[in-house]
Design a protein around this motif. Structure first.
Motif, mmCIF file in Angstrom:
data_model
loop_
_atom_site.group_PDB
_atom_site.id
_atom_site.type_symbol
_atom_site.label_atom_id
_atom_site.label_comp_id
_atom_site.label_asym_id
_atom_site.label_seq_id
_atom_site.Cartn_x
_atom_site.Cartn_y
_atom_site.Cartn_z
ATOM 1 N N HIS A 18 -66.979 -6.013 -0.400
ATOM 2 C CA HIS A 18 -67.382 -4.998 0.571
ATOM 3 C C HIS A 18 -66.268 -4.060 1.030
ATOM 4 C CE1 HIS A 18 -71.444 -6.534 0.913
ATOM 5 N NE2 HIS A 18 -70.915 -7.761 0.903
ATOM 6 N N PHE A 19 -65.012 -4.460 0.865
ATOM 7 C CA PHE A 19 -63.884 -3.643 1.320
ATOM 8 C C PHE A 19 -62.791 -3.553 0.255
ATOM 9 C CE2 PHE A 19 -65.643 -5.946 4.998
ATOM 10 C CZ PHE A 19 -66.105 -4.890 5.760
ATOM 11 N N PRO A 20 -63.123 -3.264 -0.993
ATOM 12 C CA PRO A 20 -62.104 -3.324 -2.058
ATOM 13 C C PRO A 20 -60.923 -2.389 -1.844
ATOM 14 C CG PRO A 20 -64.062 -2.193 -2.832
ATOM 15 C CD PRO A 20 -64.391 -2.770 -1.478
ATOM 16 N N GLU A 21 -61.132 -1.251 -1.217
ATOM 17 C CA GLU A 21 -60.055 -0.291 -1.026
ATOM 18 C C GLU A 21 -59.191 -0.607 0.195
ATOM 19 O OE1 GLU A 21 -63.377 0.719 1.490
ATOM 20 O OE2 GLU A 21 -63.355 0.370 -0.657
ATOM 21 N N ARG A 22 -59.643 -1.519 1.043
ATOM 22 C CA ARG A 22 -58.914 -1.810 2.278
ATOM 23 C C ARG A 22 -58.237 -3.173 2.285
ATOM 24 N NH1 ARG A 22 -63.158 -0.932 6.771
ATOM 25 N NH2 ARG A 22 -61.565 -2.048 7.941
ATOM 26 N N ILE A 23 -58.468 -3.988 1.278
ATOM 27 C CA ILE A 23 -57.920 -5.340 1.284
ATOM 28 C C ILE A 23 -56.587 -5.392 0.536
ATOM 29 C CG2 ILE A 23 -59.157 -6.116 -0.758
ATOM 30 C CD1 ILE A 23 -59.453 -8.831 0.694
ATOM 31 N N SER A 24 -55.657 -6.146 1.096
ATOM 32 C CA SER A 24 -54.361 -6.389 0.455
ATOM 33 C C SER A 24 -54.202 -7.898 0.325
ATOM 34 C CB SER A 24 -53.209 -5.834 1.296
ATOM 35 O OG SER A 24 -53.349 -4.456 1.474
ATOM 36 N N GLU A 25 -53.714 -8.335 -0.830
ATOM 37 C CA GLU A 25 -53.476 -9.760 -1.072
ATOM 38 C C GLU A 25 -51.985 -10.013 -1.208
ATOM 39 O OE1 GLU A 25 -55.714 -11.747 -4.123
ATOM 40 O OE2 GLU A 25 -57.337 -10.288 -3.939
ATOM 41 N N PHE A 26 -51.539 -11.103 -0.592
ATOM 42 C CA PHE A 26 -50.144 -11.504 -0.675
ATOM 43 C C PHE A 26 -50.088 -12.990 -1.012
ATOM 44 C CE2 PHE A 26 -50.529 -8.087 2.426
ATOM 45 C CZ PHE A 26 -49.648 -7.150 1.907
ATOM 46 N N GLU A 27 -48.942 -13.428 -1.461
ATOM 47 C CA GLU A 27 -48.686 -14.847 -1.745
ATOM 48 C C GLU A 27 -49.759 -15.433 -2.650
ATOM 49 O OE1 GLU A 27 -47.620 -17.019 1.813
ATOM 50 O OE2 GLU A 27 -46.798 -15.193 2.685
ATOM 51 N N LEU A 32 -54.674 -12.733 3.044
ATOM 52 C CA LEU A 32 -55.502 -11.539 2.881
ATOM 53 C C LEU A 32 -55.424 -10.682 4.133
ATOM 54 C CD1 LEU A 32 -58.697 -13.334 1.544
ATOM 55 C CD2 LEU A 32 -56.880 -12.294 0.181
ATOM 56 N N THR A 33 -55.187 -9.409 3.954
ATOM 57 C CA THR A 33 -55.145 -8.472 5.064
ATOM 58 C C THR A 33 -56.211 -7.415 4.842
ATOM 59 O OG1 THR A 33 -52.778 -8.784 5.395
ATOM 60 C CG2 THR A 33 -53.729 -6.781 6.298
ATOM 61 N N LEU A 34 -57.031 -7.188 5.865
ATOM 62 C CA LEU A 34 -58.015 -6.116 5.824
ATOM 63 C C LEU A 34 -57.468 -4.981 6.673
ATOM 64 C CD1 LEU A 34 -60.782 -5.130 4.870
ATOM 65 C CD2 LEU A 34 -61.741 -6.134 6.934
ATOM 66 N N ASN A 35 -56.999 -3.950 6.002
ATOM 67 C CA ASN A 35 -56.401 -2.819 6.693
ATOM 68 C C ASN A 35 -57.472 -2.003 7.400
ATOM 69 O OD1 ASN A 35 -53.654 -3.248 5.754
ATOM 70 N ND2 ASN A 35 -54.511 -2.813 3.746
ATOM 71 N N SER A 36 -57.117 -1.434 8.514
ATOM 72 C CA SER A 36 -58.030 -0.642 9.316
ATOM 73 C C SER A 36 -58.252 0.716 8.681
ATOM 74 C CB SER A 36 -57.445 -0.471 10.716
ATOM 75 O OG SER A 36 -58.282 0.327 11.484
ATOM 76 N N GLU A 37 -59.379 1.337 9.006
ATOM 77 C CA GLU A 37 -59.648 2.690 8.535
ATOM 78 C C GLU A 37 -58.784 3.702 9.266
ATOM 79 O OE1 GLU A 37 -63.872 2.812 9.223
ATOM 80 O OE2 GLU A 37 -64.269 2.433 7.109
ATOM 81 N N SER A 38 -58.328 3.352 10.446
ATOM 82 C CA SER A 38 -57.509 4.228 11.271
ATOM 83 C C SER A 38 -56.108 3.641 11.412
ATOM 84 C CB SER A 38 -58.143 4.370 12.657
ATOM 85 O OG SER A 38 -57.255 4.970 13.556
ATOM 86 N N GLU A 39 -55.106 4.486 11.338
ATOM 87 C CA GLU A 39 -53.727 4.009 11.502
ATOM 88 C C GLU A 39 -53.459 3.521 12.916
ATOM 89 O OE1 GLU A 39 -50.726 6.690 10.140
ATOM 90 O OE2 GLU A 39 -51.732 7.042 8.243
ATOM 91 N N GLU A 40 -54.302 3.915 13.857
ATOM 92 C CA GLU A 40 -54.110 3.514 15.244
ATOM 93 C C GLU A 40 -54.635 2.112 15.521
ATOM 94 O OE1 GLU A 40 -55.890 6.501 17.663
ATOM 95 O OE2 GLU A 40 -54.504 8.045 17.009
ATOM 96 N N GLU A 41 -55.373 1.533 14.594
ATOM 97 C CA GLU A 41 -55.934 0.204 14.783
ATOM 98 C C GLU A 41 -55.151 -0.820 13.971
ATOM 99 O OE1 GLU A 41 -60.048 0.394 13.773
ATOM 100 O OE2 GLU A 41 -60.497 1.835 15.333
#
Length: 91
Positions: A18-27, A32-41
């Protein structure tokens, strides 16, 4: 695979679907990090380490759930709550 690893895997699949463009995987995909749509969040994130400890957070604030003393279901529920509830960020 433990129940908690299976639950983490299902959450990972949900986020990737559901969020392929916003998810980052580490380790190697255990953080798993779900980045916000806004830089302020702040982003929300979840991690399950090799020892089974679950960590759930928003930005730098986070909680640890230890498998031998905590109910990890609470941690998974908290993460799902983060996904579904609006968060207010104070500047």
């Amino acid at each position: 695979m433990t129940n908690h690893e299976l639950t983490f895997s299902k959450i990972k699949t949900l986020l990737e679907t559901h969020f392929p463009e916003r998810i980052s995987e580490f380790e190697d995909g255990t953080h798993l990090t779900l980045n916000s749509e806004s830089e302020e969040e702040s982003p929300i994130w979840i991690e399950l380490d090799e020892g089974g400890m679950l960590t759930v957070g928003i930005g730098i604030a986070h909680r640890h759930f230890y498998p031998k003393i905590d109910d990890l279901k609470e941690g998974f529920n908290e993460f799902l709550h983060f996904l579904t509830c609006r968060k207010k960020r104070f500047l």
